[in-house]
Scaffold this motif. Structure first.
Motif, short mmCIF file in Angstrom:
data_model
loop_
_atom_site.label_atom_id
_atom_site.label_comp_id
_atom_site.label_asym_id
_atom_site.label_seq_id
_atom_site.Cartn_x
_atom_site.Cartn_y
_atom_site.Cartn_z
N VAL A 59 51.49 -24.24 25.90
CA VAL A 59 50.90 -25.53 26.28
C VAL A 59 50.42 -26.22 25.01
CG1 VAL A 59 49.13 -26.70 27.63
CG2 VAL A 59 50.20 -24.62 28.53
N PHE A 60 50.81 -27.47 24.84
CA PHE A 60 50.50 -28.20 23.60
C PHE A 60 49.86 -29.55 23.90
CE2 PHE A 60 54.32 -25.58 23.09
CZ PHE A 60 53.85 -24.66 22.16
N GLY A 61 48.81 -29.52 24.69
CA GLY A 61 48.12 -30.75 25.06
C GLY A 61 47.21 -31.26 23.96
N TYR A 62 46.42 -32.28 24.31
CA TYR A 62 45.48 -32.84 23.34
C TYR A 62 44.57 -31.73 22.80
CZ TYR A 62 46.91 -37.32 25.31
OH TYR A 62 47.64 -38.40 25.72
N THR A 63 44.25 -31.85 21.52
CA THR A 63 43.45 -30.79 20.91
C THR A 63 42.35 -31.38 20.05
OG1 THR A 63 43.63 -28.70 19.68
CG2 THR A 63 44.83 -30.58 18.81
N GLU A 268 43.52 -40.06 16.86
CA GLU A 268 42.93 -38.89 17.51
C GLU A 268 42.83 -37.76 16.51
OE1 GLU A 268 45.54 -38.37 20.81
OE2 GLU A 268 44.54 -39.91 22.02
N THR A 271 47.01 -32.26 15.19
CA THR A 271 47.98 -31.65 16.08
C THR A 271 47.58 -30.19 16.32
OG1 THR A 271 49.41 -30.90 14.28
CG2 THR A 271 49.81 -33.11 15.15
N VAL A 272 48.05 -29.63 17.40
CA VAL A 272 47.72 -28.24 17.73
C VAL A 272 48.09 -27.32 16.57
CG1 VAL A 272 48.18 -26.32 19.29
CG2 VAL A 272 48.05 -28.65 20.18
#
Length: 417
Positions: A59-63, A268, A271-272
């Motif tokens: 899972v690579f959602g907002y971080t 933002e 990245t992850v």
């Protein structure tokens, strides 16, 4: 050595800017690219393993930035530079260049003047112009085999509109590692004139012994309160594609201005995988870093010796830092356009054309030596061969060139054909 930097990693067909752009731009896949500032070395295995482990999560959602990431930056700065950085001082940017753009927007308005010391990293020019500010050049002086800051001219260049100095430290492309005394002179001039110092220190880890990089803000509390330090693990560990940088701002008022502009840009966090890579690099990558510096130092010595003994027409200013070399090609008697064509079309070696770093870069090219030594050998032998051919043509034609006189390269090679 634990790591094998002699390994030639195939980067073609990976959407690599450095290697794949040559064929797309010039239609020749055999060009050796020694231009853009990234390495051809694999990143530390610890970084690769950390990325693999995180990728398995799926899972690579907002971080957001992890506490470990902050700690890794703080630990690296303390160990390498004895600089005590607080967590709240560290702000994110998706690279030093985007960070500089945010900084110019946050602390200047159109019409303000920003000083740069030329020849210098070419995005500085675009960032200043694109934000409606005025470029004020304070050219470096060349004396006794190295470049120096011109403090007298710097003082004369300052006006009521001067708001900022962008300091390249270590300097790209000339390779200077500024001494503490030089930085103190610059910092005091900035304080006296209420000018913000923005230090691009992305190459700070790449100083050749016995040279020592001094973080500008670490010199004094006054300097720390009147500066912004831009740094990243990208050059040090070859992870530029993961888009992470650290904008370190001690002064709370300056920090809040940066935060506001960052929000205005709808940017933002990291990245992850960028956050994971930075943490692993700064926490576990020191042995790789030390071995890489040893290997690149060997590349530097190999390059200096090769050009001195076999391509003496091209003079190299010995760098004190960075893996970038500044080559004076004025003895080849070519225009910048011809020089670029000669290296790419004849030698099949791609350098950065020096003129992109400013007017002072005319007749120069920038060379990246962060690759396997066999790649450098192949590139240098190509250059040697083509210069010998050119010299042979000149001898047959009876050319006796005066200083500053330029060759008509197209006509010269046409006669050869």
């Amino acid at each position: 050595m634990k790591y094998n930097f002699d390994e030639r990693v195939e980067r073609r067909n990976t959407n690599c800017i450095k290697w794949d752009t040559a064929e797309r731009s010039y239609g020749d896949k055999d060009i050796i690219p020694l231009w853009i500032a990234d390495m051809d070395f694999k990143a530390p295995q610890e970084v690769v393993d950390a990325i693999k482990e995180r990728a398995e999560h799926g899972v690579f959602g907002y971080t957001r930035r992890s506490q470990e990431s902050y700690k890794s930056v703080i630990g690296w700065m303390k160990k390498r530079y004895n600089w005590d950085v607080k967590r709240e001082w560290i702000k994110f940017a998706p690279g030093v260049v985007p960070g500089l753009n945010i900084i110019v927007q946050a602390y200047t308005k159109p019409g303000d003047e920003i000083i740069i010391q030329t020849p210098v990293y070419h995005p500085f020019y675009s960032i200043i112009k694109n934000n409606g500010c005025q470029i004020v050049e304070n050219p470096l002086k060349y004396a006794k085999g190295r470049y120096e800051m011109d403090f007298d001219n710097l003082k004369k260049s300052i006006t009521k509109k001067t708001r900022m100095i962008i300091l390249c430290s270590p300097h790209n492309p000339v390779g200077r590692v500024w001494t503490k005394d030089e930085l103190m002179q610059l910092g005091n001039i900035a304080l006296e004139n209420d000018i913000l110092v923005v230090a691009d220190e992305i190459h700070g880890d790449l100083a050749y012994k016995p040279n020592v990089h001094n973080v500008f803000a670490s010199i004094s509390e006054e300097f720390a309160d009147n500066s912004i330090i831009c740094t990243a693990p990208n050059k040090t560990f070859n992870i530029a594609g993961l888009k992470t940088a650290n904008i370190i701002i001690k002064n709370p008022k300056l920090r809040s201005q940066y935060e506001l502009q960052f929000e205005r840009a709808f940017l933002e966090g990291p990245t992850v995988l960028g956050d994971i890579a930075q943490t692993a690099a700064y926490t576990h990558g020191e042995q790789w870093y030390e071995e890489m510096m040893e290997y690149v130092t060997g590349n530097l010595e190999y390059t200096m010796d090769f050009f001195k003994t076999r391509i003496p027409k091209i003079k190299i200013t010995r760098p004190e830092g960075t893996y970038l070399l500044w080559l004076d090609c004025s003895a080849l008697h070519m225009t910048n356009e011809d020089l670029n064509d000669f290296f790419i079309k004849k030698c099949k070696v791609w350098f950065n054309n020096g003129e992109s770093f400013g007017k002072a870069g005319a007749n120069f090219v920038r060379l990246n030596i962060a690759t396997s030594r066999s790649v450098l050998q192949e590139a240098y032998e190509r250059i040697e061969r083509e210069i010998n051919i050119l010299d042979g043509i000149l001898e047959v034609r009876g050319y006796n060139l005066e200083p500053g006189e330029k060759l008509d390269i197209e006509l010269l090679y046409a006669h050869q054909r």
